[in-house]
Design a protein around this motif. Structure first.
Motif, PDB file in Angstrom:
ATOM      1  N   PRO A 137       0.825  -1.212   0.000  1.00  0.00           N
ATOM      2  CA  PRO A 137       0.000   0.000   0.000  1.00  0.00           C
ATOM      3  C   PRO A 137       0.856   1.258   0.000  1.00  0.00           C
ATOM      4  O   PRO A 137       1.969   1.272   0.528  1.00  0.00           O
ATOM      5  CB  PRO A 137      -0.798  -0.121   1.299  1.00  0.00           C
ATOM      6  CG  PRO A 137      -0.778  -1.580   1.635  1.00  0.00           C
ATOM      7  CD  PRO A 137       0.560  -2.070   1.156  1.00  0.00           C
TER       8      PRO A 137
ATOM      9  N   GLN B  44       0.751   5.605   0.718  1.00  0.00           N
ATOM     10  CA  GLN B  44      -0.018   6.600   1.470  1.00  0.00           C
ATOM     11  C   GLN B  44      -1.045   7.268   0.570  1.00  0.00           C
ATOM     12  O   GLN B  44      -2.187   7.478   0.963  1.00  0.00           O
ATOM     13  CB  GLN B  44       0.930   7.653   2.054  1.00  0.00           C
ATOM     14  CG  GLN B  44       0.203   8.713   2.879  1.00  0.00           C
ATOM     15  CD  GLN B  44       1.171   9.703   3.507  1.00  0.00           C
ATOM     16  OE1 GLN B  44       2.382   9.497   3.503  1.00  0.00           O
ATOM     17  NE2 GLN B  44       0.636  10.787   4.047  1.00  0.00           N
TER      18      GLN B  44
ATOM     19  N   ASP C   2      -3.960   4.773  -0.260  1.00  0.00           N
ATOM     20  CA  ASP C   2      -4.859   4.614   0.881  1.00  0.00           C
ATOM     21  C   ASP C   2      -5.685   5.873   1.110  1.00  0.00           C
ATOM     22  O   ASP C   2      -6.877   5.812   1.421  1.00  0.00           O
ATOM     23  CB  ASP C   2      -4.049   4.298   2.140  1.00  0.00           C
ATOM     24  CG  ASP C   2      -3.465   2.890   2.112  1.00  0.00           C
ATOM     25  OD1 ASP C   2      -3.887   2.098   1.256  1.00  0.00           O
ATOM     26  OD2 ASP C   2      -2.571   2.612   2.942  1.00  0.00           O
ATOM     27  N   SER C   3      -5.041   7.022   0.939  1.00  0.00           N
ATOM     28  CA  SER C   3      -5.724   8.286   1.173  1.00  0.00           C
ATOM     29  C   SER C   3      -6.869   8.511   0.193  1.00  0.00           C
ATOM     30  O   SER C   3      -7.963   8.942   0.573  1.00  0.00           O
ATOM     31  CB  SER C   3      -4.722   9.445   1.071  1.00  0.00           C
ATOM     32  OG  SER C   3      -5.379  10.694   1.167  1.00  0.00           O
TER      33      SER C   3
ATOM     34  N   VAL D 260      -8.555   6.253  -1.462  1.00  0.00           N
ATOM     35  CA  VAL D 260      -9.636   5.303  -1.195  1.00  0.00           C
ATOM     36  C   VAL D 260     -10.513   5.813  -0.060  1.00  0.00           C
ATOM     37  O   VAL D 260     -11.752   5.754  -0.137  1.00  0.00           O
ATOM     38  CB  VAL D 260      -9.056   3.910  -0.856  1.00  0.00           C
ATOM     39  CG1 VAL D 260     -10.133   3.002  -0.259  1.00  0.00           C
ATOM     40  CG2 VAL D 260      -8.473   3.266  -2.103  1.00  0.00           C
ATOM     41  N   ARG D 261      -9.888   6.342   0.986  1.00  0.00           N
ATOM     42  CA  ARG D 261     -10.660   6.867   2.116  1.00  0.00           C
ATOM     43  C   ARG D 261     -11.435   8.117   1.733  1.00  0.00           C
ATOM     44  O   ARG D 261     -12.622   8.255   2.068  1.00  0.00           O
ATOM     45  CB  ARG D 261      -9.718   7.181   3.289  1.00  0.00           C
ATOM     46  CG  ARG D 261      -9.159   5.948   3.994  1.00  0.00           C
ATOM     47  CD  ARG D 261      -8.530   6.351   5.330  1.00  0.00           C
ATOM     48  NE  ARG D 261      -7.454   7.314   5.132  1.00  0.00           N
ATOM     49  CZ  ARG D 261      -6.166   6.978   4.944  1.00  0.00           C
ATOM     50  NH1 ARG D 261      -5.828   5.697   4.930  1.00  0.00           N
ATOM     51  NH2 ARG D 261      -5.247   7.891   4.780  1.00  0.00           N
TER      52      ARG D 261
ATOM     53  N   ASP E  96     -12.491  -0.527   0.546  1.00  0.00           N
ATOM     54  CA  ASP E  96     -11.089  -0.745   0.907  1.00  0.00           C
ATOM     55  C   ASP E  96     -10.756  -2.224   0.738  1.00  0.00           C
ATOM     56  O   ASP E  96     -10.607  -2.971   1.720  1.00  0.00           O
ATOM     57  CB  ASP E  96     -10.864  -0.288   2.351  1.00  0.00           C
ATOM     58  CG  ASP E  96      -9.390  -0.287   2.737  1.00  0.00           C
ATOM     59  OD1 ASP E  96      -8.549  -0.560   1.854  1.00  0.00           O
ATOM     60  OD2 ASP E  96      -9.081  -0.021   3.908  1.00  0.00           O
TER      61      ASP E  96
ATOM     62  N   ARG F  99      -6.222  -1.157  -7.958  1.00  0.00           N
ATOM     63  CA  ARG F  99      -5.540  -0.525  -6.823  1.00  0.00           C
ATOM     64  C   ARG F  99      -4.051  -0.843  -6.848  1.00  0.00           C
ATOM     65  O   ARG F  99      -3.212   0.020  -6.556  1.00  0.00           O
ATOM     66  CB  ARG F  99      -6.170  -0.999  -5.514  1.00  0.00           C
ATOM     67  CG  ARG F  99      -5.645  -0.259  -4.289  1.00  0.00           C
ATOM     68  CD  ARG F  99      -6.513  -0.525  -3.085  1.00  0.00           C
ATOM     69  NE  ARG F  99      -6.061   0.230  -1.931  1.00  0.00           N
ATOM     70  CZ  ARG F  99      -6.698   0.237  -0.753  1.00  0.00           C
ATOM     71  NH1 ARG F  99      -7.802  -0.476  -0.603  1.00  0.00           N
ATOM     72  NH2 ARG F  99      -6.226   0.944   0.257  1.00  0.00           N
TER      73      ARG F  99
ATOM     74  N   ASN G 178      -1.040   1.929  -6.979  1.00  0.00           N
ATOM     75  CA  ASN G 178       0.071   1.953  -6.031  1.00  0.00           C
ATOM     76  C   ASN G 178       1.416   1.878  -6.744  1.00  0.00           C
ATOM     77  O   ASN G 178       2.366   2.587  -6.393  1.00  0.00           O
ATOM     78  CB  ASN G 178      -0.058   0.786  -5.045  1.00  0.00           C
ATOM     79  CG  ASN G 178      -1.117   1.035  -3.989  1.00  0.00           C
ATOM     80  OD1 ASN G 178      -1.394   2.169  -3.633  1.00  0.00           O
ATOM     81  ND2 ASN G 178      -1.711  -0.032  -3.500  1.00  0.00           N
TER      82      ASN G 178
END
Length: 207
Positions: free
Chosen positions: A102, A104, A107-108, A110-111, A117, A123, A127
Motif C-alpha cells: 500500500p 499513502q 490509501d488516502s 480510497v478513504r 477498501d 488498486r 500503487n
C-alpha cells in the motif's frame, strides 16, 4: 440459420467463423447432419463481440478466449468485469510486486472517495504508478490526487452504470470492454484539450 446466413448477418467471412469455431471462441452450432449446423442469435451476438474486441479494443485471440471462457463458465459479474478491466486497461502488465505494498496516496484516495477498501488489480496498478512517480522525483501531492480522483469518480459512475446494464453476457462484455477503451481515450483527449487551453490562456500573449 446456416453458416452462409450467419456470415451475411455479421459481415464475417465463413472462413473466419470456422476459425473462431476451431479456436473455441464461438460455440458449435446445433448439428443438422454431418456437414451442416444451425446457428442462433446468440452466435450473432458472440461474433459481434469477438469482432469488437479485436478491431475496436485491439485484443488478441488469447485475451479474447480467456474472457469468453470466464463468461461461458458463468463467473460472477464482478469477477468478469474485473477481468475485462484488467485485460482492456492492461493492468496485468504492471510486472512488479511493488503494487502489493500500500502507498499513502493510494490509501488516502480510497478513504477520501469512500471507495471499498479491498484489494484489486486497479488498486495495485495505482500503487505501482504512485511509487514509480515518487522514485522518479515527481511525487503526487494530496490535493492533486484529490482533484483527479473526484473527477474520475464522477466519470466511473456513468461508465459502470452504462456498461453493466445488459443482461446478455456477450453484450455485457461488449459494453464494458468497448466503453472502458473508448471512454478512457475520451478522458485523455479531454485532458489534453484542457491542458492546451490552460496553456494558451497563460502564454498566448508571449507569442
Amino acid at each position: 440459420m446456416q453458416l452462409k446466413e450467419l456470415s451475411e448477418r455479421t459481415g464475417i467471412s465463413p472462413a473466419s467463423i470456422k476459425f473462431y469455431l476451431r479456436e473455441g471462441l464461438l460455440p458449435a452450432g446445433q448439428s443438422v447432419h454431418a456437414t451442416r449446423a444451425e446457428y442462433s442469435p446468440q452466435h450473432v451476438s458472440r461474433l459481434e463481440l469477438i469482432q469488437a474486441l479485436r478491431r475496436v479494443v485491439g485484443l488478441n485471440i488469447t485475451q479474447i478466449r480467456n474472457l469468453l471462457k470466464l463468461a461461458d463458465d458463468g463467473v460472477p459479474r464482478l469477477e468478469l468485469l474485473a477481468a475485462v478491466q484488467r485485460t482492456v486497461l492492461q493492468l496485468d502488465e504492471v510486472g512488479t510486486d511493488d503494487g502489493d505494498v500500500p502507498t499513502q496516496g493510494g490509501d488516502s484516495v480510497v478513504r477520501s472517495r469512500n471507495w471499498p477498501d479491498v484489494p484489486s488489480d486497479a488498486r495495485k496498478a495505482l500503487n505501482t504508478h504512485l511509487e514509480r512517480m515518487t522514485n522518479l522525483g515527481v511525487p503526487v501531492a494530496d490535493e492533486v490526487l484529490d482533484a483527479y480522483s473526484q473527477a474520475v469518480d464522477n466519470i466511473a459512475h456513468f461508465d459502470i452504470t452504462a456498461s453493466t446494464a445488459p443482461d446478455d453476457v456477450n453484450q455485457l462484455i461488449l459494453a464494458a470492454a468497448v466503453g472502458m477503451h473508448l471512454h478512457g481515450q475520451l478522458v485523455l483527449k479531454l485532458l489534453a484539450l484542457a491542458q492546451a487551453s490552460h496553456a494558451i490562456r497563460r502564454y498566448q500573449h508571449d507569442m
